[in-house]
Design a protein around this motif. Structure first.
Motif, PDB file in Angstrom:
ATOM      1  N   LYS A 164       0.822  -1.206   0.000  1.00 22.33           N
ATOM      2  CA  LYS A 164       0.000   0.000   0.000  1.00 22.33           C
ATOM      3  C   LYS A 164       0.861   1.264   0.000  1.00 22.33           C
ATOM      4  CE  LYS A 164      -4.192  -1.949   1.953  1.00 22.33           C
ATOM      5  NZ  LYS A 164      -5.182  -1.877   3.042  1.00 22.33           N
ATOM      6  N   GLN A 165       1.997   1.227   0.698  1.00 22.63           N
ATOM      7  CA  GLN A 165       2.908   2.375   0.683  1.00 22.63           C
ATOM      8  C   GLN A 165       3.377   2.682  -0.732  1.00 22.63           C
ATOM      9  OE1 GLN A 165       5.936   0.997   3.400  1.00 22.63           O
ATOM     10  NE2 GLN A 165       5.079   2.134   5.126  1.00 22.63           N
ATOM     11  N   LEU A 166       3.568   1.643  -1.514  1.00 21.66           N
ATOM     12  CA  LEU A 166       4.030   1.801  -2.888  1.00 21.66           C
ATOM     13  C   LEU A 166       2.888   2.098  -3.856  1.00 21.66           C
ATOM     14  CD1 LEU A 166       6.635  -1.096  -2.994  1.00 21.66           C
ATOM     15  CD2 LEU A 166       7.109   1.365  -2.856  1.00 21.66           C
ATOM     16  N   GLY A 167       1.659   1.994  -3.372  1.00 24.28           N
ATOM     17  CA  GLY A 167       0.494   2.277  -4.212  1.00 24.28           C
ATOM     18  C   GLY A 167       0.149   1.154  -5.174  1.00 24.28           C
ATOM     19  N   TYR A 168       0.559  -0.067  -4.860  1.00 26.89           N
ATOM     20  CA  TYR A 168       0.266  -1.221  -5.710  1.00 26.89           C
ATOM     21  C   TYR A 168      -1.032  -1.885  -5.273  1.00 26.89           C
ATOM     22  CZ  TYR A 168       5.284  -1.253  -7.023  1.00 26.89           C
ATOM     23  OH  TYR A 168       6.534  -0.941  -7.463  1.00 26.89           O
ATOM     24  N   THR A 169      -1.760  -2.389  -6.248  1.00 29.09           N
ATOM     25  CA  THR A 169      -2.868  -3.285  -5.937  1.00 29.09           C
ATOM     26  C   THR A 169      -2.265  -4.654  -5.641  1.00 29.09           C
ATOM     27  OG1 THR A 169      -3.137  -4.018  -8.222  1.00 29.09           O
ATOM     28  CG2 THR A 169      -4.408  -2.060  -7.544  1.00 29.09           C
ATOM     29  N   GLN A 170      -3.069  -5.540  -5.088  1.00 30.77           N
ATOM     30  CA  GLN A 170      -2.581  -6.908  -4.867  1.00 30.77           C
ATOM     31  C   GLN A 170      -2.171  -7.535  -6.191  1.00 30.77           C
ATOM     32  OE1 GLN A 170      -5.555  -9.217  -2.814  1.00 30.77           O
ATOM     33  NE2 GLN A 170      -4.653  -8.778  -0.828  1.00 30.77           N
ATOM     34  N   GLU A 171      -2.969  -7.288  -7.213  1.00 28.91           N
ATOM     35  CA  GLU A 171      -2.684  -7.871  -8.516  1.00 28.91           C
ATOM     36  C   GLU A 171      -1.348  -7.355  -9.063  1.00 28.91           C
ATOM     37  OE1 GLU A 171      -5.131  -7.232 -12.333  1.00 28.91           O
ATOM     38  OE2 GLU A 171      -5.919  -9.063 -11.399  1.00 28.91           O
ATOM     39  N   GLN A 172      -1.084  -6.061  -8.928  1.00 28.08           N
ATOM     40  CA  GLN A 172       0.177  -5.495  -9.400  1.00 28.08           C
ATOM     41  C   GLN A 172       1.362  -6.073  -8.626  1.00 28.08           C
ATOM     42  OE1 GLN A 172      -1.021  -1.432  -8.717  1.00 28.08           O
ATOM     43  NE2 GLN A 172      -1.028  -0.982 -10.915  1.00 28.08           N
ATOM     44  N   ASN A 188       5.916 -12.202  -9.488  1.00 26.70           N
ATOM     45  CA  ASN A 188       5.789 -13.421 -10.279  1.00 26.70           C
ATOM     46  C   ASN A 188       5.035 -14.511  -9.506  1.00 26.70           C
ATOM     47  OD1 ASN A 188       6.088 -14.751 -12.728  1.00 26.70           O
ATOM     48  ND2 ASN A 188       8.005 -15.729 -12.115  1.00 26.70           N
ATOM     49  N   LEU A 189       3.994 -14.081  -8.790  1.00 22.53           N
ATOM     50  CA  LEU A 189       3.118 -14.985  -8.057  1.00 22.53           C
ATOM     51  C   LEU A 189       1.688 -14.776  -8.540  1.00 22.53           C
ATOM     52  CD1 LEU A 189       4.488 -14.281  -4.452  1.00 22.53           C
ATOM     53  CD2 LEU A 189       5.042 -16.249  -5.897  1.00 22.53           C
ATOM     54  N   SER A 190       0.847 -15.753  -8.331  1.00 25.43           N
ATOM     55  CA  SER A 190      -0.549 -15.572  -8.724  1.00 25.43           C
ATOM     56  C   SER A 190      -1.231 -14.600  -7.762  1.00 25.43           C
ATOM     57  CB  SER A 190      -1.295 -16.915  -8.721  1.00 25.43           C
ATOM     58  OG  SER A 190      -1.579 -17.327  -7.402  1.00 25.43           O
ATOM     59  N   HIS A 191      -2.215 -13.895  -8.286  1.00 30.38           N
ATOM     60  CA  HIS A 191      -2.957 -12.954  -7.452  1.00 30.38           C
ATOM     61  C   HIS A 191      -3.623 -13.674  -6.287  1.00 30.38           C
ATOM     62  CE1 HIS A 191      -6.698 -10.463  -6.665  1.00 30.38           C
ATOM     63  NE2 HIS A 191      -5.705  -9.768  -6.161  1.00 30.38           N
ATOM     64  N   GLN A 192      -4.203 -14.828  -6.548  1.00 29.00           N
ATOM     65  CA  GLN A 192      -4.880 -15.591  -5.497  1.00 29.00           C
ATOM     66  C   GLN A 192      -3.903 -15.989  -4.387  1.00 29.00           C
ATOM     67  OE1 GLN A 192      -6.782 -19.183  -6.817  1.00 29.00           O
ATOM     68  NE2 GLN A 192      -7.722 -19.582  -4.834  1.00 29.00           N
ATOM     69  N   PHE A 193      -2.730 -16.481  -4.762  1.00 29.32           N
ATOM     70  CA  PHE A 193      -1.733 -16.874  -3.763  1.00 29.32           C
ATOM     71  C   PHE A 193      -1.264 -15.657  -2.976  1.00 29.32           C
ATOM     72  CE2 PHE A 193       2.707 -17.698  -2.481  1.00 29.32           C
ATOM     73  CZ  PHE A 193       2.473 -18.748  -1.607  1.00 29.32           C
TER      74      PHE A 193
END
Length: 109
Positions: free
Chosen positions: A19-27, A33-38
């Motif tokens: 969140k500090q970096l402003g990324y979504t979980q998906e990003q 290089n991991l799946s969004h679900q994992f």
């Protein structure tokens, strides 16, 4: 600290940094290089990360593995800040110094 609490603590550190970096979980998952679900289950502490994945997440979030695992900073973490500070001119650096002093004072340091 038991394994479940440790997983939750690590997941929380990952979420805060993301969140500090402003990324979504998906990003963040894609950068790691991991799946969004994992990635989502790691953030909530429902899954543990293997060593390779911890390294991937740390690199993607520009933070040390020490911070993710133990909550302590190391030279890599402070170098990241130093690199950012080196872009400031003298006046900007002194203004930021005052901000940091006030911040630390508010925290009780």
């Amino acid at each position: 600290m038991n394994e479940e609490n440790l997983s939750e603590t690590i997941g929380h550190r990952i979420m805060i940094r993301r969140k500090q970096l402003g990324y979504t979980q998906e990003q963040a998952a894609e950068k790691s290089n991991l799946s969004h679900q994992f990635f989502s289950t790691v953030e909530t502490g429902r899954k543990n990360l293997r060593a390779e994945s911890i390294i991937k997440v740390a690199k993607a979030l520009n933070v040390s593995t020490d911070y993710l695992l133990l909550g302590i900073t190391n030279e890599n973490d402070t170098n990241s800040i130093s690199n950012l500070l080196s872009k400031l001119n003298g006046n900007e650096l002194h203004c930021l110094e005052e901000i940091v002093k006030n911040y630390l004072k508010a925290l009780g340091y």
